[in-house]
Design a protein around this motif. Structure first.
Motif, PDB file in Angstrom:
ATOM      1  N   CYS A   1       0.838  -1.198   0.000  1.00  0.00           N
ATOM      2  CA  CYS A   1       0.000   0.000   0.000  1.00  0.00           C
ATOM      3  C   CYS A   1       0.880   1.257   0.000  1.00  0.00           C
ATOM      4  O   CYS A   1       1.979   1.247   0.548  1.00  0.00           O
ATOM      5  CB  CYS A   1      -0.844   0.072   1.280  1.00  0.00           C
ATOM      6  N   GLY A   2       0.343   2.319  -0.571  1.00  0.00           N
ATOM      7  CA  GLY A   2       0.978   3.643  -0.457  1.00  0.00           C
ATOM      8  C   GLY A   2       2.405   3.660  -0.964  1.00  0.00           C
ATOM      9  O   GLY A   2       2.717   3.184  -2.053  1.00  0.00           O
ATOM     10  N   THR A   3       3.285   4.216  -0.138  1.00  0.00           N
ATOM     11  CA  THR A   3       4.691   4.326  -0.509  1.00  0.00           C
ATOM     12  C   THR A   3       5.297   2.950  -0.771  1.00  0.00           C
ATOM     13  O   THR A   3       6.111   2.775  -1.701  1.00  0.00           O
ATOM     14  CB  THR A   3       5.461   5.042   0.623  1.00  0.00           C
ATOM     15  N   SER A   4       4.903   1.966   0.010  1.00  0.00           N
ATOM     16  CA  SER A   4       5.445   0.621  -0.192  1.00  0.00           C
ATOM     17  C   SER A   4       5.012   0.059  -1.543  1.00  0.00           C
ATOM     18  O   SER A   4       5.742  -0.704  -2.181  1.00  0.00           O
ATOM     19  CB  SER A   4       4.990  -0.307   0.939  1.00  0.00           C
ATOM     20  N   TYR A   5       3.827   0.464  -1.995  1.00  0.00           N
ATOM     21  CA  TYR A   5       3.357   0.067  -3.330  1.00  0.00           C
ATOM     22  C   TYR A   5       4.296   0.653  -4.391  1.00  0.00           C
ATOM     23  O   TYR A   5       4.642  -0.016  -5.371  1.00  0.00           O
ATOM     24  CB  TYR A   5       1.912   0.556  -3.514  1.00  0.00           C
TER      25      TYR A   5
ATOM     26  N   ALA B   1       5.156  -9.378   0.338  1.00  0.00           N
ATOM     27  CA  ALA B   1       4.510  -8.266   1.034  1.00  0.00           C
ATOM     28  C   ALA B   1       5.579  -7.207   1.289  1.00  0.00           C
ATOM     29  O   ALA B   1       6.570  -7.475   1.967  1.00  0.00           O
ATOM     30  CB  ALA B   1       3.922  -8.739   2.352  1.00  0.00           C
ATOM     31  N   VAL B   2       5.367  -6.040   0.710  1.00  0.00           N
ATOM     32  CA  VAL B   2       6.292  -4.934   0.948  1.00  0.00           C
ATOM     33  C   VAL B   2       5.612  -4.025   1.957  1.00  0.00           C
ATOM     34  O   VAL B   2       4.563  -3.448   1.677  1.00  0.00           O
ATOM     35  CB  VAL B   2       6.591  -4.168  -0.361  1.00  0.00           C
ATOM     36  N   THR B   3       6.163  -3.953   3.143  1.00  0.00           N
ATOM     37  CA  THR B   3       5.511  -3.204   4.217  1.00  0.00           C
ATOM     38  C   THR B   3       6.539  -2.745   5.242  1.00  0.00           C
ATOM     39  O   THR B   3       7.202  -3.575   5.877  1.00  0.00           O
ATOM     40  CB  THR B   3       4.398  -4.037   4.894  1.00  0.00           C
ATOM     41  N   GLN B   4       6.659  -1.444   5.336  1.00  0.00           N
ATOM     42  CA  GLN B   4       7.613  -0.870   6.277  1.00  0.00           C
ATOM     43  C   GLN B   4       7.307  -1.365   7.690  1.00  0.00           C
ATOM     44  O   GLN B   4       8.173  -1.901   8.375  1.00  0.00           O
ATOM     45  CB  GLN B   4       7.537   0.650   6.086  1.00  0.00           C
ATOM     46  N   SER B   5       6.051  -1.237   8.107  1.00  0.00           N
ATOM     47  CA  SER B   5       5.693  -1.554   9.497  1.00  0.00           C
ATOM     48  C   SER B   5       5.517  -3.051   9.740  1.00  0.00           C
ATOM     49  O   SER B   5       5.661  -3.524  10.858  1.00  0.00           O
ATOM     50  CB  SER B   5       4.379  -0.861   9.865  1.00  0.00           C
ATOM     51  N   GLY B   6       5.129  -3.764   8.685  1.00  0.00           N
ATOM     52  CA  GLY B   6       4.782  -5.174   8.867  1.00  0.00           C
ATOM     53  C   GLY B   6       3.438  -5.366   9.550  1.00  0.00           C
ATOM     54  O   GLY B   6       3.079  -6.486   9.936  1.00  0.00           O
ATOM     55  N   GLU B   7       2.666  -4.286   9.696  1.00  0.00           N
ATOM     56  CA  GLU B   7       1.390  -4.366  10.426  1.00  0.00           C
ATOM     57  C   GLU B   7       0.199  -3.886   9.611  1.00  0.00           C
ATOM     58  O   GLU B   7      -0.916  -3.856  10.139  1.00  0.00           O
ATOM     59  CB  GLU B   7       1.464  -3.530  11.721  1.00  0.00           C
ATOM     60  N   THR B   8       0.399  -3.468   8.395  1.00  0.00           N
ATOM     61  CA  THR B   8      -0.694  -2.889   7.607  1.00  0.00           C
ATOM     62  C   THR B   8      -1.775  -3.939   7.340  1.00  0.00           C
ATOM     63  O   THR B   8      -1.497  -4.996   6.767  1.00  0.00           O
ATOM     64  CB  THR B   8      -0.138  -2.325   6.288  1.00  0.00           C
ATOM     65  N   ALA B   9      -3.014  -3.629   7.755  1.00  0.00           N
ATOM     66  CA  ALA B   9      -4.084  -4.633   7.701  1.00  0.00           C
ATOM     67  C   ALA B   9      -4.357  -5.086   6.268  1.00  0.00           C
ATOM     68  O   ALA B   9      -4.527  -6.283   6.019  1.00  0.00           O
ATOM     69  CB  ALA B   9      -5.357  -4.070   8.336  1.00  0.00           C
TER      70      ALA B   9
ATOM     71  N   VAL C   1       5.288  10.323   9.949  1.00  0.00           N
ATOM     72  CA  VAL C   1       4.273   9.528   9.246  1.00  0.00           C
ATOM     73  C   VAL C   1       4.682   9.335   7.786  1.00  0.00           C
ATOM     74  O   VAL C   1       4.459   8.279   7.191  1.00  0.00           O
ATOM     75  CB  VAL C   1       2.890  10.212   9.375  1.00  0.00           C
ATOM     76  N   ALA C   2       5.284  10.348   7.199  1.00  0.00           N
ATOM     77  CA  ALA C   2       5.718  10.242   5.801  1.00  0.00           C
ATOM     78  C   ALA C   2       6.907   9.291   5.705  1.00  0.00           C
ATOM     79  O   ALA C   2       7.930   9.491   6.354  1.00  0.00           O
ATOM     80  CB  ALA C   2       6.101  11.615   5.283  1.00  0.00           C
ATOM     81  N   ALA C   3       6.752   8.259   4.893  1.00  0.00           N
ATOM     82  CA  ALA C   3       7.845   7.298   4.722  1.00  0.00           C
ATOM     83  C   ALA C   3       8.931   7.925   3.832  1.00  0.00           C
ATOM     84  O   ALA C   3       8.634   8.412   2.740  1.00  0.00           O
ATOM     85  CB  ALA C   3       7.309   6.028   4.076  1.00  0.00           C
ATOM     86  N   THR C   4      10.137   7.954   4.302  1.00  0.00           N
ATOM     87  CA  THR C   4      11.252   8.518   3.510  1.00  0.00           C
ATOM     88  C   THR C   4      12.380   7.498   3.433  1.00  0.00           C
ATOM     89  O   THR C   4      12.580   6.853   2.407  1.00  0.00           O
ATOM     90  CB  THR C   4      11.755   9.836   4.129  1.00  0.00           C
TER      91      THR C   4
ATOM     92  N   ALA D   1       4.706  12.644  -5.774  1.00  0.00           N
ATOM     93  CA  ALA D   1       3.393  13.284  -5.631  1.00  0.00           C
ATOM     94  C   ALA D   1       2.717  12.900  -4.323  1.00  0.00           C
ATOM     95  O   ALA D   1       2.105  13.733  -3.649  1.00  0.00           O
ATOM     96  CB  ALA D   1       2.508  12.904  -6.816  1.00  0.00           C
ATOM     97  N   LEU D   2       2.821  11.625  -3.952  1.00  0.00           N
ATOM     98  CA  LEU D   2       2.208  11.180  -2.691  1.00  0.00           C
ATOM     99  C   LEU D   2       2.805  11.948  -1.517  1.00  0.00           C
ATOM    100  O   LEU D   2       2.086  12.451  -0.639  1.00  0.00           O
ATOM    101  CB  LEU D   2       2.389   9.673  -2.497  1.00  0.00           C
ATOM    102  N   LYS D   3       4.136  12.032  -1.499  1.00  0.00           N
ATOM    103  CA  LYS D   3       4.785  12.735  -0.392  1.00  0.00           C
ATOM    104  C   LYS D   3       4.344  14.183  -0.365  1.00  0.00           C
ATOM    105  O   LYS D   3       4.054  14.747   0.685  1.00  0.00           O
ATOM    106  CB  LYS D   3       6.308  12.642  -0.580  1.00  0.00           C
TER     107      LYS D   3
HETATM  108  O1  M6R Z   1       3.857   0.066   6.855  1.00  0.00           O
HETATM  109  P1  M6R Z   1       3.497  -0.022   5.415  1.00  0.00           P
HETATM  110  O2  M6R Z   1       4.679   0.174   4.517  1.00  0.00           O
HETATM  111  O3  M6R Z   1       2.737  -1.264   5.061  1.00  0.00           O
HETATM  112  O4  M6R Z   1       2.516   1.198   5.156  1.00  0.00           O
HETATM  113  C1  M6R Z   1       1.838   1.358   3.953  1.00  0.00           C
HETATM  114  C2  M6R Z   1       1.386   2.782   3.764  1.00  0.00           C
HETATM  115  O5  M6R Z   1       0.391   3.121   4.695  1.00  0.00           O
HETATM  116  C3  M6R Z   1       2.542   3.770   3.892  1.00  0.00           C
HETATM  117  O6  M6R Z   1       3.565   3.425   3.008  1.00  0.00           O
HETATM  118  C4  M6R Z   1       2.113   5.207   3.605  1.00  0.00           C
HETATM  119  O7  M6R Z   1       1.681   5.331   2.277  1.00  0.00           O
HETATM  120  C5  M6R Z   1       3.279   6.152   3.890  1.00  0.00           C
HETATM  121  N1  M6R Z   1       3.466   6.354   5.312  1.00  0.00           N
HETATM  122  C6  M6R Z   1       3.121   7.478   3.191  1.00  0.00           C
HETATM  123  O8  M6R Z   1       4.236   8.283   3.409  1.00  0.00           O
END
Ligand code: M6R
Length: 359
Positions: free
Chosen positions: A54-58, A98-106, A151-154, A236-238
């Motif tokens: 999702c999001g940045t991980s997408y 699964a690409v997920t920074q947190s590993g918790e995205t539902a 909150v913004a993934a960088t 653009a998302l950022k």
């Molecule tokens: O933890 P995740 O990588 O699964 O999170 C997915 C998105 O919610 C996340 O990448 C979100 O788009 C970013 N925080 C935006 O900067």
């Protein structure tokens, strides 16, 4: 804490030379990718790779999928929340990543569970050791970006993209029919310079001045093609996430299929031109310029787009596979400075959470 920085986001942008060095550490040896948790042979049976994110991980996943396709490996990228309608056939020869920074995205957790139910082998590429998704998947690769508070993934985006590039080479090496990228040696060698090239950008960037120059615009467009496309989407998302201004990212060639109607002298177009197959970006940026827009080129200094552009964000010379990640650092900085000028709560944008644990 934030130390000398006004915001965690700035600290984390500036942390990228270190986080990237940690991501890479020990994972390239004698021109070969060596990932401790994914030994040679792990992927021999893989016929198709699907990414869920999702999001940045997408956006990082889009980057990884292009690299697999360049090695002649079937790959698809699925927004995790659309898994039911978007997934093609899955069987035991499918690898679902699964690409997920947190590993918790539902959304991502549900998608990986469905893939596993259908027989796929599963892999988590994540920053958080022992996270739910890392525990539920067959294998995990940790991106080692360190804690990210904003909150913004960088820094997690850049470390994910590099990790996925490494995984893609690991997979290509395992699959008998895969074609290794011709200049894989050069690509892996130039990866070593990535942390110092990010440092160079942090020391020389013109992003703050550009943010001031364009802050009063009506909307901000980001275009790129090839590996520049996910970078444009992420730019653009950022931008929208932390400035609350209207920003959109497009595949360069798509501008003329609708979005061009929005282009005026008050809509700067950020053109990600980072080598490889980016010819469409220059021509489409010039189309926008003809309608009055300014081109802000994120590119190497000697790229032909620079002569046409009103403004330039410099990308140090490297292999095209890494250049987009350097352009992304420049775009992160533009978003940061623009949000700061507008007085936004950069580390905690309204309505957003760092980790989204509801579907
Ligand atoms: O933890 P995740 O990588 O699964 O999170 C997915 C998105 O919610 C996340 O990448 C979100 O788009 C970013 N925080 C935006 O900067």
């Amino acid at each position: 804490g934030k130390g000398e920085y006004d915001h965690y986001m700035k600290k984390e942008i500036h942390g990228q030379p270190t986080s990237l060095a940690n991501t890479i550490e020990g994972r390239v040896e004698d021109g070969e990718v060596d990932i401790e948790s994914l030994p040679a042979g792990t992927f021999t049976n893989v016929e198709e790779v699907q990414f869920v994110a999702c999001g940045t991980s997408y956006h990082a996943a889009l980057y990884g999928a292009q690299l697999l396709k360049a090695s002649d490996i079937r790959a698809e990228v699925i927004r995790a929340s659309e898994y039911d309608s978007a997934s093609g056939p899955v069987d035991e020869n499918t690898l679902t990543i699964a690409v997920t920074q947190s590993g918790e995205t539902a959304d991502t957790l549900q998608a990986i569970r469905k893939a596993a139910d259908r027989g796929a082998r599963t892999l988590a590429v994540t920053n958080v050791v022992g996270s739910t998704i890392a525990r539920e998947t067959d294998d995990a690769m940790y991106i080692r970006a360190g804690p990210e508070v904003g909150v913004a993934a960088t820094k997690t985006f850049s470390s994910q993209a590099v990790s996925l590039a490494l995984v893609s080479q690991r997979i290509a090496a395992d699959i008998p029919h895969a074609d290794q990228v011709d200049d894989v040696d050069v690509m892996l060698e130039s990866l070593e310079d990535l942390p110092s090239q990010v440092e160079e950008i942090l020391e020389t960037t013109d992003a703050e001045r550009l943010a001031k120059q364009y802050i009063d615009s009506d909307a901000f467009f980001f275009i790129g093609n090839g590996l520049g496309h996910p970078v444009a989407l992420e730019g653009a998302l950022k931008f929208k996430e932390i400035t609350y201004e209207h920003a959109e990212g497009f595949a360069s060639g798509q501008l003329k299929h609708g979005p061009l109607a929005l282009v005026t002298e008050r809509t700067p177009v950020f053109a990600v031109c980072t080598g490889g197959d980016d010819g469409k970006t220059k021509t489409n940026a010039i189309e926008a310029q003809t309608r009055g827009a300014s081109i802000v080129a994120a590119s190497p200094d000697d790229h032909p787009v620079v002569d046409a552009a009103e403004a330039h964000l410099s990308v140090p010379d490297t292999h095209p596979v890494w250049a987009g990640l350097l352009a992304n650092v420049q775009l992160q900085l533009v978003s940061y400075y623009a949000a700061d000028l507008l007085g936004r709560p950069i580390d905690k944008p309204r309505n957003l959470a760092k980790s989204v644990t509801v579907e």
